[in-house]
Design a protein around this motif. Structure first.
Motif, PDB file in Angstrom:
ATOM      1  N   ASN A 153      29.264  36.423  59.581  1.00 10.75           N
ATOM      2  CA  ASN A 153      29.538  37.845  59.699  1.00 10.75           C
ATOM      3  C   ASN A 153      30.082  38.403  58.407  1.00 10.75           C
ATOM      4  OD1 ASN A 153      32.457  37.417  59.642  1.00 10.75           O
ATOM      5  ND2 ASN A 153      32.201  36.602  61.709  1.00 10.75           N
ATOM      6  N   ALA A 154      30.346  39.711  58.434  1.00  8.37           N
ATOM      7  CA  ALA A 154      30.725  40.418  57.217  1.00  8.37           C
ATOM      8  C   ALA A 154      32.112  40.057  56.735  1.00  8.37           C
ATOM      9  CB  ALA A 154      30.633  41.934  57.462  1.00  8.37           C
ATOM     10  N   ASN A 155      32.888  39.363  57.535  1.00  7.25           N
ATOM     11  CA  ASN A 155      34.252  39.038  57.136  1.00  7.25           C
ATOM     12  C   ASN A 155      34.359  37.719  56.391  1.00  7.25           C
ATOM     13  OD1 ASN A 155      35.367  41.370  58.339  1.00  7.25           O
ATOM     14  ND2 ASN A 155      35.247  40.394  60.354  1.00  7.25           N
ATOM     15  N   SER A 156      33.206  37.076  56.093  1.00  5.29           N
ATOM     16  CA  SER A 156      33.249  35.804  55.382  1.00  5.29           C
ATOM     17  C   SER A 156      33.727  36.023  53.955  1.00  5.29           C
ATOM     18  CB  SER A 156      31.864  35.156  55.392  1.00  5.29           C
ATOM     19  OG  SER A 156      30.930  36.016  54.789  1.00  5.29           O
ATOM     20  N   LEU A 157      34.254  34.956  53.339  1.00  2.00           N
ATOM     21  CA  LEU A 157      34.766  35.040  51.980  1.00  2.00           C
ATOM     22  C   LEU A 157      33.624  35.258  50.996  1.00  2.00           C
ATOM     23  CD1 LEU A 157      37.288  32.073  52.037  1.00  2.00           C
ATOM     24  CD2 LEU A 157      37.884  34.501  51.889  1.00  2.00           C
TER      25      LEU A 157
ATOM     26  N   TRP B 130      31.309  32.946  42.780  1.00  2.00           N
ATOM     27  CA  TRP B 130      32.005  34.124  42.261  1.00  2.00           C
ATOM     28  C   TRP B 130      33.456  33.785  41.940  1.00  2.00           C
ATOM     29  CZ3 TRP B 130      30.703  39.110  45.486  1.00  2.00           C
ATOM     30  CH2 TRP B 130      29.315  39.260  45.581  1.00  2.00           C
ATOM     31  N   ARG B 131      34.111  33.130  42.898  1.00  3.64           N
ATOM     32  CA  ARG B 131      35.538  32.856  42.758  1.00  3.64           C
ATOM     33  C   ARG B 131      35.797  31.871  41.612  1.00  3.64           C
ATOM     34  NH1 ARG B 131      34.918  32.166  48.339  1.00  3.64           N
ATOM     35  NH2 ARG B 131      35.862  30.101  48.399  1.00  3.64           N
ATOM     36  N   TYR B 132      34.958  30.841  41.505  1.00  2.00           N
ATOM     37  CA  TYR B 132      35.163  29.838  40.457  1.00  2.00           C
ATOM     38  C   TYR B 132      34.882  30.431  39.074  1.00  2.00           C
ATOM     39  CZ  TYR B 132      34.749  25.717  37.541  1.00  2.00           C
ATOM     40  OH  TYR B 132      34.909  24.807  36.531  1.00  2.00           O
ATOM     41  N   ILE B 133      33.757  31.127  38.941  1.00  6.68           N
ATOM     42  CA  ILE B 133      33.407  31.701  37.636  1.00  6.68           C
ATOM     43  C   ILE B 133      34.405  32.779  37.250  1.00  6.68           C
ATOM     44  CG2 ILE B 133      31.653  33.013  36.375  1.00  6.68           C
ATOM     45  CD1 ILE B 133      29.554  31.529  38.125  1.00  6.68           C
ATOM     46  N   GLY B 134      34.870  33.567  38.219  1.00  5.18           N
ATOM     47  CA  GLY B 134      35.888  34.577  37.926  1.00  5.18           C
ATOM     48  C   GLY B 134      37.171  33.944  37.425  1.00  5.18           C
ATOM     49  N   ASN B 135      37.535  32.814  38.026  1.00  8.41           N
ATOM     50  CA  ASN B 135      38.736  32.099  37.595  1.00  8.41           C
ATOM     51  C   ASN B 135      38.589  31.592  36.165  1.00  8.41           C
ATOM     52  OD1 ASN B 135      40.057  29.137  37.360  1.00  8.41           O
ATOM     53  ND2 ASN B 135      41.365  30.430  38.635  1.00  8.41           N
ATOM     54  N   GLN B 136      37.408  31.048  35.842  1.00  9.14           N
ATOM     55  CA  GLN B 136      37.157  30.555  34.489  1.00  9.14           C
ATOM     56  C   GLN B 136      37.137  31.701  33.468  1.00  9.14           C
ATOM     57  OE1 GLN B 136      36.881  27.205  33.458  1.00  9.14           O
ATOM     58  NE2 GLN B 136      37.818  27.071  35.484  1.00  9.14           N
TER      59      GLN B 136
ATOM     60  N   SER C  66      38.381  42.666  39.432  1.00  8.66           N
ATOM     61  CA  SER C  66      37.700  42.245  40.661  1.00  8.66           C
ATOM     62  C   SER C  66      36.817  41.037  40.423  1.00  8.66           C
ATOM     63  CB  SER C  66      36.862  43.408  41.217  1.00  8.66           C
ATOM     64  OG  SER C  66      37.680  44.482  41.624  1.00  8.66           O
ATOM     65  N   MET C  67      36.177  40.995  39.251  1.00  7.78           N
ATOM     66  CA  MET C  67      35.336  39.838  38.920  1.00  7.78           C
ATOM     67  C   MET C  67      36.192  38.589  38.751  1.00  7.78           C
ATOM     68  SD  MET C  67      32.578  41.452  36.232  1.00  7.78           S
ATOM     69  CE  MET C  67      31.546  42.858  36.677  1.00  7.78           C
ATOM     70  N   GLU C  68      37.302  38.731  38.078  1.00  2.57           N
ATOM     71  CA  GLU C  68      38.180  37.577  37.845  1.00  2.57           C
ATOM     72  C   GLU C  68      38.791  37.077  39.150  1.00  2.57           C
ATOM     73  OE1 GLU C  68      39.573  38.436  33.221  1.00  2.57           O
ATOM     74  OE2 GLU C  68      40.969  38.865  34.864  1.00  2.57           O
ATOM     75  N   GLN C  69      38.981  37.963  40.099  1.00  2.00           N
ATOM     76  CA  GLN C  69      39.535  37.569  41.401  1.00  2.00           C
ATOM     77  C   GLN C  69      38.468  37.021  42.339  1.00  2.00           C
ATOM     78  OE1 GLN C  69      41.401  41.260  42.556  1.00  2.00           O
ATOM     79  NE2 GLN C  69      43.396  40.649  41.723  1.00  2.00           N
ATOM     80  N   GLY C  70      37.212  37.090  41.929  1.00  2.00           N
ATOM     81  CA  GLY C  70      36.134  36.577  42.765  1.00  2.00           C
ATOM     82  C   GLY C  70      35.704  37.517  43.860  1.00  2.00           C
TER      83      GLY C  70
END
Length: 270
Positions: A6-10, A15-21, A49-53
């Motif tokens: 559903n739409a509430n998935s992470l 995105w999250r890993y590359i944003g962190n890097q 927002s990109m860095e936060q994934g």
């Protein structure tokens, strides 16, 4: 519910890993978020927002950051891991199941099925969405949709049944090129297209889009979309209901030959 998405998935893990890097390299190089934003023509909040994934890092940001942070290709290389994210995150599970499917039944009430859309139709549809998305996102999604259509000619072939309500063919977005493209695809031996005309109306036609996929191990997945949700499930009751509805609509729709004649008449009116 089994197999449900559903739409509430992470957001996607990539995105999250590359944003962190991205944040780590930027901080290490002592490059401010504002500097990166200005150089890549984005706002600082978008970079955040990109860095936060929360938002997909774009190829442009990764390339600009790679140079500014002296990452020697490490950040630019991350673009390869975003290729599967060309479609909205909520649709990823469905796309994966679709790639595995041996049969694909679908019904559309108001839109041309994505697998049958021309480039022009797909672009006009995506550019007209509200809230609007950036042109870069539009182009990425158009490319992804066209790449997805390779399923129609894949070997071994997938059995496709497309049921389309007449209303979907009567919108201003549908032109002669789009109707001609549907006719061309319907000539493929593994593709069956049936139109449900207004005069064969049943209330089930207004329920909304439905997709039923069958995997090589003969497991069925039911998929539907709405204004704020997408559902992919293997729940037997839901699958049974979809199969019953799609079967009903098939009996009410025009046969393949009649559908071809119907589409040719519409094309002549364009």
């Amino acid at each position: 519910m089994p197999g449900q998405s559903n739409a509430n998935s992470l957001p996607p893990v990539a995105w999250r890993y590359i944003g962190n890097q991205l944040k780590r390299w930027r901080t290490k190089a002592n490059v401010s978020r504002e500097e990166l934003a200005a150089a890549s023509n984005y706002s600082p909040d978008t970079i955040k927002s990109m860095e936060q994934g929360v938002r997909m890092p774009t190829p442009r940001v990764l390339d600009v950051a790679d140079g500014m942070c002296r990452a020697e290709g490490m950040l630019s290389a991350a673009k390869d891991y975003l290729q599967k994210e060309k479609s909205p995150a909520r649709a990823q599970d469905f796309m994966e199941r679709e790639q595995e499917a041996i049969s694909h039944w679908s019904y559309e009430a108001t839109l041309i099925p994505g697998l049958l859309q021309t480039e022009g139709y797909a672009r006009a549809l995506m550019e007209g969405r509200y809230p609007p998305v950036g042109q870069e996102t539009v182009e990425e999604r158009v490319v992804a949709r066209l790449e997805r259509q390779l399923l129609l000619t894949r070997t071994p072939p997938v059995a496709f049944v497309f049921l389309v309500y007449e209303a979907a063919l009567r919108t201003p977005l549908v032109d002669g090129e789009q109707v001609g493209h549907i006719l061309d695809m319907a000539r493929l031996s593994n593709v069956l297209v049936q139109v449900l005309p207004f005069e064969s109306f049943v209330s089930t036609a207004l329920i909304g889009p439905m997709v039923l996929l069958e995997t090589p191990d003969h497991e069925r997945h039911a998929y539907s979309t709405g204004q704020a949700m997408r559902q992919l499930t293997t729940d037997p009751e839901v699958v049974s209901n979809y199969l019953a509805r799609l079967s009903l609509l098939r009996t009410m729709a025009l046969g393949p030959a009649e559908t071809a004649q119907f589409l040719e008449r519409i094309a002549a009116q364009q």
